[in-house]
Scaffold this active site. Structure first.
Site, mmCIF file in Angstrom:
data_model
loop_
_atom_site.group_PDB
_atom_site.id
_atom_site.type_symbol
_atom_site.label_atom_id
_atom_site.label_comp_id
_atom_site.label_asym_id
_atom_site.label_seq_id
_atom_site.Cartn_x
_atom_site.Cartn_y
_atom_site.Cartn_z
ATOM 1 N N GLY A 101 0.803 -1.184 0.048
ATOM 2 C CA GLY A 101 -0.038 0.098 -0.084
ATOM 3 C C GLY A 101 0.794 1.394 -0.032
ATOM 4 N N HIS B 281 4.461 1.810 -8.164
ATOM 5 C CA HIS B 281 3.230 0.855 -7.980
ATOM 6 C C HIS B 281 2.263 1.052 -9.334
ATOM 7 C CE1 HIS B 281 4.125 1.230 -3.608
ATOM 8 N NE2 HIS B 281 4.370 -0.227 -3.705
ATOM 9 N N GLN C 261 6.965 -9.786 7.812
ATOM 10 C CA GLN C 261 8.188 -9.665 7.168
ATOM 11 C C GLN C 261 8.849 -8.263 7.769
ATOM 12 O OE1 GLN C 261 5.902 -8.685 3.424
ATOM 13 N NE2 GLN C 261 7.310 -7.178 2.826
ATOM 14 N N GLY D 118 8.497 -4.764 -8.568
ATOM 15 C CA GLY D 118 9.571 -3.906 -9.062
ATOM 16 C C GLY D 118 10.812 -4.213 -8.885
ATOM 17 N N GLN D 119 11.774 -3.868 -9.903
ATOM 18 C CA GLN D 119 12.979 -4.123 -9.784
ATOM 19 C C GLN D 119 13.961 -3.383 -8.574
ATOM 20 O OE1 GLN D 119 14.367 -3.651 -13.937
ATOM 21 N NE2 GLN D 119 13.667 -5.679 -14.286
ATOM 22 N N ASP E 188 13.112 -3.508 -5.555
ATOM 23 C CA ASP E 188 13.549 -4.504 -4.437
ATOM 24 C C ASP E 188 14.064 -5.824 -5.154
ATOM 25 O OD1 ASP E 188 12.231 -2.830 -2.435
ATOM 26 O OD2 ASP E 188 10.513 -3.461 -3.150
ATOM 27 N N GLN F 267 14.342 -9.285 -3.500
ATOM 28 C CA GLN F 267 13.215 -9.775 -3.488
ATOM 29 C C GLN F 267 12.567 -10.458 -4.550
ATOM 30 O OE1 GLN F 267 9.584 -7.617 -1.307
ATOM 31 N NE2 GLN F 267 8.817 -7.424 -3.236
ATOM 32 N N SER G 6 9.607 5.371 -3.413
ATOM 33 C CA SER G 6 9.382 4.541 -2.305
ATOM 34 C C SER G 6 8.217 4.909 -1.329
ATOM 35 C CB SER G 6 10.687 3.879 -1.804
ATOM 36 O OG SER G 6 10.593 3.406 -0.411
#
Lengths: 284, 284
Positions: B32, B38, B62, B148-149, B151, B154, B186
């Site tokens: 969110g 996003h 997390q 997304g790249q 992160d 991840q 971010s």
């Protein structure tokens, strides 16, 4: 006509075609060396779902050091015949390298309900089960998956995993199939010598003593445990690993039987470890 | 018209209806407080898939002790507007109790590639990510999932998980969206004071020094690391947590850049931890 599929890609292609046709799919995960218990799972699946996948994979990750991975019985030709007769459409039989990459690094762990019963003497066993079943669920994407109640803790663990990881799969637990003398069907029965085979029905007879007590109104779990243990003690070839009465919800031992319980036992007959169980719900 | 869905059961019903209509589904998992990064993921999904689900869930599992779970920014009304504008069909926004049963006991663990970079200072972080992403994958059953790249670790971790657990999902990594001065978008940028905000583009500028070196033919990872570190050292508000050059395959540090690498950094600007990265493939 049943078909053997050996790769994930081919399994996915078959699954996608069935999905396009709007067909429902049942999965019966096994380690092979199929017996009438497996056949009964497959028959139930075939009666419920439009298509049935039986996986035969001896999952190295659910065997501990010193367990029977190497000598676990295998007979894929017989398995194929059992599957075909029972109404399966695909026998999924991957190689180990197809299932686990050399640098495989993901594990699935379940806390709590894997610590008791078989989890105590087989650390890591249920993590291995959860991992391979997760993979098979994602490969086969079944609408329903069929497991035997003989492996009762496994069924409870997988039920919990399906809930916790939100697998969109209905779990069907199927009754244990037995030999005429009560011994639960198991691939590991093949290990038994003639003498051991004659001794093995003691598991079922001992559990029957416990179940009778429950049905007569006994709600004291330690009395039930004692009745089962006493019956097992009469068989000199039987070495008891555990006799437990646990909640089917938490898989933790109970004192009073005031909700559904699992009475589960593990017994060595000679070198062969056998398990069996009954469930009892005082409110039914 | 976008719709908010709050329960797993309702999400499944929507998904099943789309499946019956033969529509493909894209999933954009988020925590969110959606920004243009996003929005770009959602737009890419909407351009690729027939239907797009955006999940908004601040996954408590997390976050480590002392991290920013409590103060993590939330604004579901704005999120809804961003989703609608970018072309999403469903905003999946479950309560915590809907995602985790009180006796939730299943975890997903990844060894090795979660130990480096952010995994070192955030133990358990990627296990929490793998768990919630597994759940979201099983709830939404998307054909594709968009990450997304920014992160980067991840994305590599989830790629490994998809392979290891055989999720039947295509992963799409989308380029980092940046402010005009280069700062990667971010949700945590909202924490920055004016001074810190002015200092924050140093992450991007420092990485640009490293990338230039690579493009000029430097294959010595420690020289690249040093160039990035030296550039970061020029900003007094920047406290470096790590500057690493790792293999995109193993996420282990490399000496020589002879296959694709990820150069990733984590830097505290004031109290705010920011990450950024670039990838470089010498064979492209």
């Amino acid at each position: 006509m049943i078909e053997i599929v050996r790769t994930v890609a081919e399994m996915r292609a078959r699954r996608a075609a069935w999905r396009r046709q709007g067909l429902s799919v049942g999965l019966v995960p096994t380690m092979g060396y199929l017996h009438e218990g497996h056949a009964s799972l497959i028959e139930t699946a075939a009666a419920t779902d439009d298509r049935v996948i039986v996986s035969v994979y001896v999952n190295e990750r659910q065997f501990g050091p010193g367990e029977d991975l190497e000598r676990y019985p295998r007979d894929i030709e017989r398995d194929l015949a059992v599957c075909e007769r029972a109404g399966a459409d695909i026998l999924f039989n991957p190689e180990s390298a197809e299932m686990y990459a050399a640098d495989h690094s993901t594990t699935v762990h379940m806390a709590g309900i894997t610590d008791e019963l078989c989890g105590r003497s087989r650390p890591g066993h249920f993590d291995g089960v959860c991992l391979v079943v997760s993979k098979l669920f994602n490969i086969a994407e079944p609408d329903r998956a069929y497991f035997g109640q003989k492996d009762a803790q496994q069924l409870l663990v997988i039920r919990r995993m399906v809930r916790d990881l939100n697998f969109n799969i209905e779990l069907i637990g199927c009754p244990t199939v037995r030999e005429p003398d009560g011994l639960a069907k198991s691939s590991r029965n093949a290990y038994l010598s003639d003498d051991e085979r004659s001794a093995a029905p003691i598991l079922h007879r001992a559990l029957a003593c416990g179940l009778t007590l429950c049905e007569q109104g006994c709600r004291d779990a330690s009395r039930v445990r004692r009745a089962v243990s006493d019956a097992l003690a009469e068989e000199p070839l039987a070495q008891v690993e555990y006799v437990e009465v646990v909640s089917t919800d938490s898989v933790q031992p109970v004192e009073r039987i005031d909700a559904e319980v699992l009475c589960a036992i593990a017994v060595r007959i000679g070198g062969t470890r056998l398990i069996d169980n009954f469930m009892f719900d005082p409110e039914r």
